[in-house]
Write a protein that holds these residues in place. Sequence first.
Motif, PDB file in Angstrom:
ATOM      1  N   THR A 200      -4.108  -9.547  22.803  1.00 39.98           N
ATOM      2  CA  THR A 200      -5.512  -9.707  23.198  1.00 39.98           C
ATOM      3  C   THR A 200      -5.986 -11.104  22.823  1.00 39.98           C
ATOM      4  N   GLN A 201      -7.113 -11.480  23.382  1.00 38.38           N
ATOM      5  CA  GLN A 201      -7.612 -12.826  23.135  1.00 38.38           C
ATOM      6  C   GLN A 201      -8.420 -12.937  21.854  1.00 38.38           C
ATOM      7  N   ASP A 202      -8.921 -11.813  21.336  1.00 36.07           N
ATOM      8  CA  ASP A 202      -9.752 -11.853  20.134  1.00 36.07           C
ATOM      9  C   ASP A 202      -9.229 -10.876  19.093  1.00 36.07           C
ATOM     10  N   ARG A 203      -9.968 -10.764  18.009  1.00 31.73           N
ATOM     11  CA  ARG A 203      -9.546  -9.981  16.860  1.00 31.73           C
ATOM     12  C   ARG A 203      -9.248  -8.528  17.224  1.00 31.73           C
ATOM     13  N   ILE A 204      -8.118  -8.001  16.715  1.00 27.69           N
ATOM     14  CA  ILE A 204      -7.762  -6.603  16.942  1.00 27.69           C
ATOM     15  C   ILE A 204      -8.699  -5.705  16.132  1.00 27.69           C
ATOM     16  N   TYR A 205      -9.284  -4.713  16.797  1.00 26.82           N
ATOM     17  CA  TYR A 205     -10.182  -3.760  16.156  1.00 26.82           C
ATOM     18  C   TYR A 205      -9.575  -2.358  16.067  1.00 26.82           C
ATOM     19  N   SER A 206      -8.698  -2.003  16.994  1.00 26.59           N
ATOM     20  CA  SER A 206      -8.164  -0.640  17.041  1.00 26.59           C
ATOM     21  C   SER A 206      -6.815  -0.666  17.737  1.00 26.59           C
ATOM     22  N   ALA A 207      -6.042   0.415  17.511  1.00 23.98           N
ATOM     23  CA  ALA A 207      -4.711   0.489  18.107  1.00 23.98           C
ATOM     24  C   ALA A 207      -4.291   1.943  18.245  1.00 23.98           C
ATOM     25  N   ALA A 208      -3.381   2.188  19.198  1.00 21.33           N
ATOM     26  CA  ALA A 208      -2.813   3.526  19.391  1.00 21.33           C
ATOM     27  C   ALA A 208      -1.435   3.382  20.026  1.00 21.33           C
ATOM     28  N   TYR A 209      -0.509   4.200  19.565  1.00 21.22           N
ATOM     29  CA  TYR A 209       0.883   4.176  20.028  1.00 21.22           C
ATOM     30  C   TYR A 209       1.079   5.320  21.020  1.00 21.22           C
ATOM     31  N   HIS A 210       1.522   5.012  22.237  1.00 19.92           N
ATOM     32  CA  HIS A 210       1.744   6.057  23.226  1.00 19.92           C
ATOM     33  C   HIS A 210       2.992   6.852  22.864  1.00 19.92           C
ATOM     34  N   PRO A 211       3.000   8.175  23.069  1.00 14.77           N
ATOM     35  CA  PRO A 211       4.131   9.012  22.639  1.00 14.77           C
ATOM     36  C   PRO A 211       5.381   8.961  23.513  1.00 14.77           C
ATOM     37  N   GLU A 212       5.384   8.209  24.598  1.00 21.31           N
ATOM     38  CA  GLU A 212       6.576   8.134  25.445  1.00 21.31           C
ATOM     39  C   GLU A 212       7.752   7.654  24.577  1.00 21.31           C
ATOM     40  N   PRO A 213       8.834   8.459  24.446  1.00 18.77           N
ATOM     41  CA  PRO A 213       9.855   8.175  23.433  1.00 18.77           C
ATOM     42  C   PRO A 213      10.832   7.051  23.778  1.00 18.77           C
ATOM     43  N   THR A 214      11.007   6.712  25.053  1.00 18.52           N
ATOM     44  CA  THR A 214      12.007   5.711  25.424  1.00 18.52           C
ATOM     45  C   THR A 214      11.460   4.293  25.427  1.00 18.52           C
ATOM     46  N   LYS A 215      10.140   4.143  25.262  1.00 18.73           N
ATOM     47  CA  LYS A 215       9.535   2.817  25.279  1.00 18.73           C
ATOM     48  C   LYS A 215       8.621   2.665  24.063  1.00 18.73           C
ATOM     49  N   ASP A 216       8.232   1.442  23.813  1.00 15.36           N
ATOM     50  CA  ASP A 216       7.251   1.164  22.766  1.00 15.36           C
ATOM     51  C   ASP A 216       5.998   0.617  23.436  1.00 15.36           C
ATOM     52  N   PHE A 219      -1.275   0.252  22.611  1.00 17.32           N
ATOM     53  CA  PHE A 219      -2.557  -0.137  23.181  1.00 17.32           C
ATOM     54  C   PHE A 219      -3.420  -0.708  22.054  1.00 17.32           C
ATOM     55  N   PHE A 220      -3.972  -1.909  22.288  1.00 17.84           N
ATOM     56  CA  PHE A 220      -4.808  -2.566  21.287  1.00 17.84           C
ATOM     57  C   PHE A 220      -6.188  -2.859  21.870  1.00 17.84           C
ATOM     58  N   GLY A 221      -7.242  -2.600  21.102  1.00 21.97           N
ATOM     59  CA  GLY A 221      -8.602  -2.950  21.499  1.00 21.97           C
ATOM     60  C   GLY A 221      -9.108  -4.095  20.641  1.00 21.97           C
ATOM     61  N   ASP A 222      -9.801  -5.054  21.250  1.00 15.99           N
ATOM     62  CA  ASP A 222     -10.226  -6.220  20.470  1.00 15.99           C
ATOM     63  C   ASP A 222     -11.740  -6.299  20.320  1.00 15.99           C
ATOM     64  N   LYS A 223     -12.182  -7.358  19.683  1.00 19.15           N
ATOM     65  CA  LYS A 223     -13.585  -7.537  19.311  1.00 19.15           C
ATOM     66  C   LYS A 223     -14.503  -7.689  20.508  1.00 19.15           C
ATOM     67  N   HIS A 224     -13.984  -8.178  21.630  1.00 23.88           N
ATOM     68  CA  HIS A 224     -14.807  -8.457  22.802  1.00 23.88           C
ATOM     69  C   HIS A 224     -14.582  -7.464  23.938  1.00 23.88           C
ATOM     70  N   GLY A 225     -14.159  -6.244  23.617  1.00 20.13           N
ATOM     71  CA  GLY A 225     -14.057  -5.196  24.628  1.00 20.13           C
ATOM     72  C   GLY A 225     -12.834  -5.252  25.499  1.00 20.13           C
ATOM     73  N   GLN A 226     -11.834  -6.044  25.106  1.00 20.77           N
ATOM     74  CA  GLN A 226     -10.621  -6.167  25.911  1.00 20.77           C
ATOM     75  C   GLN A 226      -9.566  -5.167  25.438  1.00 20.77           C
ATOM     76  N   LEU A 227      -8.922  -4.486  26.383  1.00 19.93           N
ATOM     77  CA  LEU A 227      -7.840  -3.554  26.083  1.00 19.93           C
ATOM     78  C   LEU A 227      -6.526  -4.222  26.447  1.00 19.93           C
ATOM     79  N   GLY A 228      -5.653  -4.384  25.449  1.00 17.97           N
ATOM     80  CA  GLY A 228      -4.340  -4.963  25.690  1.00 17.97           C
ATOM     81  C   GLY A 228      -3.281  -3.879  25.688  1.00 17.97           C
ATOM     82  N   ILE A 229      -2.438  -3.860  26.716  1.00 18.21           N
ATOM     83  CA  ILE A 229      -1.343  -2.898  26.823  1.00 18.21           C
ATOM     84  C   ILE A 229      -0.045  -3.673  26.635  1.00 18.21           C
ATOM     85  N   TRP A 230       0.727  -3.304  25.617  1.00 11.20           N
ATOM     86  CA  TRP A 230       1.918  -4.073  25.250  1.00 11.20           C
ATOM     87  C   TRP A 230       3.164  -3.213  25.375  1.00 11.20           C
ATOM     88  N   ASP A 231       4.052  -3.617  26.252  1.00 11.29           N
ATOM     89  CA  ASP A 231       5.393  -3.022  26.328  1.00 11.29           C
ATOM     90  C   ASP A 231       6.264  -3.878  25.423  1.00 11.29           C
TER      91      ASP A 231
END
Length: 580
Positions: A200-216, A219-231
């Motif tokens: 994300t472009q700004d400070r990380i505020y929250s995070a969650a790990y998706h349960p799909e077992p074959t991938k990592d 999901f990260f939420g930042d200070k300015h309302g941006q949701l980053g999805i990271w494979d």
Amino acid sequence: MVQLSAYDKEREANIARNKALLQQLDIKQAVSDLDLPAKQTTSTKSRAKPVQPSKKRKVQHEVEEPVRRSSRRLTRSQAQVDPNETPKERKKREAEMAEREAKEAEEELQREEAARLAKRPRHNELDLEILIGDDEDAKTEIPSLRTNVFQPATSQPFPKGVGDIDAYAFPENSKKHEGAVKELQEQMEELKVVSRAKVTQDRIYSAAYHPEPTKDLVFFGDKHGQLGIWDARAPTEEAGNDEEDVGESPDLKEGGKYWRFQVHWPATSKSSISVIRFNPANSHNVYTSSYDQTIRSLSFTSGISTEVFSSEESGELPTGMDLTPDGHVMWVSDTGGAITHLDLREGPSQSRRYKVSDKKVGCVSVNPTNPHFLLTASNNKMLRIWDVRKLLKMSSDLAVKSEDEDDSASYPMDFDDDAVQTYYQSAKGKGIDRGSWKHGQSVSSAYWDPSGRRVVSTSYDDTLRLWDFNPSVFSQAKEFPSLRPIHERNHDCQTGRWLTILKAQWSPNPDVYPHFTVGNMKHSIDIFSCKGDVIARLVDPKRITAVQAVTCSHPSVVQRVASGNGSGRCVLWAPASAME
């Protein structure tokens, strides 16, 4: 010969001394101004200027001039008028001018309305193209997101794991406990930094790990309302280029692939994403709560972001959010000291808001095995366990009435502090509060573990606290016999203004010995067991130089931990073999 007085003698002596001093200083002009006799002076040597520090070139950003109002009266007075025009021509000119002024006024109102809307939250449905913004290059990556992330995430249901309330109930000094801790320590010792990226472009505020077992998929939420999805383990050649990584060693380059979406609006600190949760029934959509006073749901099947809740009526900001295991009911905490019950099948107009604290409730957690037990953490230093069955039985007659009786049915029911206290002290409200524990300072977080019998809290009194309840207390209709913690541990939680608040997070994996992760001000991630044993301390001074304030763990893979810092940079911790 004129005899000089003592005053004149002293004056002549002063003049002579000043002339001699000016000559020594080579101040020619001053000497000539004093009518000194011309004398040959030594040439003045030129001195080199000291080296000036190089100034960084400032990037000049185009600043759009604000639209300024203009006086139409002055415009009319400055307009050139033909002195020979006829009354008919004058009438025609004035009509055209009035029409032009009306059109300009309408356009000005439209601009002002567009500017006003640009600063307000968005309540309509938003697709991925709108969420990704004006970046045309990023829009070309949307098909890759659908193929590599959304399709695997929806290939089958991935329900949230719920533990057995009687599992891993070992005494602290038993050999079973020691064996489980040792096994977990051996597994966590293998964790290394295997991937890192500025998700994300700004400070990380929250995070969650998706349960799909074959991938990592993190999901990260930042200070300015941006949701980053990271494979996080996507092949390197698929990863986007980042100018910050030019010239870096291979170990420091970005890994994986990420996508950024402006889910909440406006893109300022008024839209910080406080919590991220997946649908516990199937994990096919992600919920995000934000300080823009909305909670939205992004569907992985349709790619549409929909608003499911807005707190504009109360004017308070959502600080926490959790769902029951079936995914039908959501509980929301807010800055006004209230918790809101929302049945997602009924819609926000049927929600019920209860004022349960005189200060902000910063966290709410639903018990996964007994969903009617709700845990709240508040700035009034209190951790509380509520029996929401009692709350939901409060009569609508106790709710605050709307001033407009015709529209009262369309607004959520709001039970203020007086209503809750009145009900709490009545016979019907007996047992609504199952227990509480007062901390030394504000309680920043408190969560149930996957089995629903343990609790971990984080507080500004620099202490982590653990509880382990006997399952029998959940079947009784009275207060818990004791809420004294089974373990307390010192932990620096003074993050200050520029870091996200540290919150201890349970591993959501129900098939492993209960443990939790929490950030450390010394740039590490600490992992503790449910009894307070140190499992591991993840640290890498070469690659990690900032506080990893936000942490999360994979719901089904033991050796996976993700973290994020104040710049939006995120890290995946896993065994080195995970990248092979």
